[in-house]
Design a protein around this motif. Structure first.
Motif, PDB file in Angstrom:
ATOM      1  N   SER A   1       6.573   8.783  63.428  1.00  0.00           N
ATOM      2  CA  SER A   1       6.391   7.731  64.434  1.00  0.00           C
ATOM      3  C   SER A   1       6.785   6.366  63.869  1.00  0.00           C
ATOM      4  CB  SER A   1       4.925   7.689  64.900  1.00  0.00           C
ATOM      5  OG  SER A   1       4.085   7.199  63.861  1.00  0.00           O
ATOM      6  N   ASP A   2       7.029   5.425  64.765  1.00  0.00           N
ATOM      7  CA  ASP A   2       7.349   4.063  64.322  1.00  0.00           C
ATOM      8  C   ASP A   2       6.215   3.495  63.478  1.00  0.00           C
ATOM      9  OD1 ASP A   2       9.807   4.132  65.596  1.00  0.00           O
ATOM     10  OD2 ASP A   2       9.086   3.123  67.401  1.00  0.00           O
TER      11      ASP A   2
ATOM     12  N   CYS B   1       6.833  15.948  68.165  1.00  0.00           N
ATOM     13  CA  CYS B   1       5.482  15.701  67.678  1.00  0.00           C
ATOM     14  C   CYS B   1       4.434  16.104  68.705  1.00  0.00           C
ATOM     15  CB  CYS B   1       5.299  14.224  67.318  1.00  0.00           C
ATOM     16  SG  CYS B   1       6.256  13.728  65.870  1.00  0.00           S
TER      17      CYS B   1
ATOM     18  N   ASP C   1      -0.558   4.540  68.104  1.00  0.00           N
ATOM     19  CA  ASP C   1       0.828   4.459  68.579  1.00  0.00           C
ATOM     20  C   ASP C   1       1.639   3.555  67.685  1.00  0.00           C
ATOM     21  OD1 ASP C   1       0.238   6.088  70.728  1.00  0.00           O
ATOM     22  OD2 ASP C   1      -0.288   4.415  72.013  1.00  0.00           O
TER      23      ASP C   1
ATOM     24  N   ALA D   1      -1.625   9.341  62.834  1.00  0.00           N
ATOM     25  CA  ALA D   1      -0.283   8.986  63.282  1.00  0.00           C
ATOM     26  C   ALA D   1       0.704   9.923  62.594  1.00  0.00           C
ATOM     27  CB  ALA D   1       0.050   7.532  62.953  1.00  0.00           C
TER      28      ALA D   1
END
Length: 135
Positions: free
Chosen positions: A40-41, A122, A135, A36
């Motif tokens: 990212s969140d 990204c 995700d 990841a």
């Protein structure tokens, strides 16, 4: 999220970091890792849950679920221990104190955009690799 997988958080816009992820994927014969972007969140959430100050980290981060997390050269060498053909050298290099190893790591990290460039956004994994990215 697969709880048994180790998670590598990486700078998603860094060309050197993206190249390192591709290198790891090719040598991760035991399918140990998931990925990841730090930006990212999920990356932000995972750092927050572990009280990792995102503004202080210019690093790759390895999260070993239920065990610990590693940053900088510790993360790189812990990853290397899992890769086909790199376990012994990584284990040997871990004997060098991290304060010394991180001098080199920090120098490369500070200069990575200048030397290798960066992307505007990204990396988007190929359909074949999508399952390895969280995700």
């Amino acid at each position: 999220m697969e709880n048994s997988k180790q998670i590598i958080l990486f700078d998603g816009v860094c060309n050197l970091c993206n190249g390192a992820v591709q290198f790891i994927i090719k040598r991760d014969e035991k399918d140990v890792f998931r990925y990841a972007a730090l930006q990212s969140d999920l990356g932000k959430q995972l750092m927050s849950e572990r009280n990792i100050d995102a503004s202080q980290i210019d690093s790759i981060i390895l999260i070993d679920p239920g065990v610990a997390f590693y940053i900088k050269s510790d993360a790189a060498l812990e990853i290397g221990k899992q890769l086909s053909g790199y376990g012994v050298i990584s284990s040997v290099l871990l004997w060098i104190p991290s304060s010394i190893r991180n001098i080199v790591y920090d120098f490369i990290a500070r200069n990575r955009y200048k030397w290798y460039g960066k992307k505007e956004e990204c990396m988007i994994p190929t359909p074949e690799l999508k399952a390895k990215f969280l995700d």
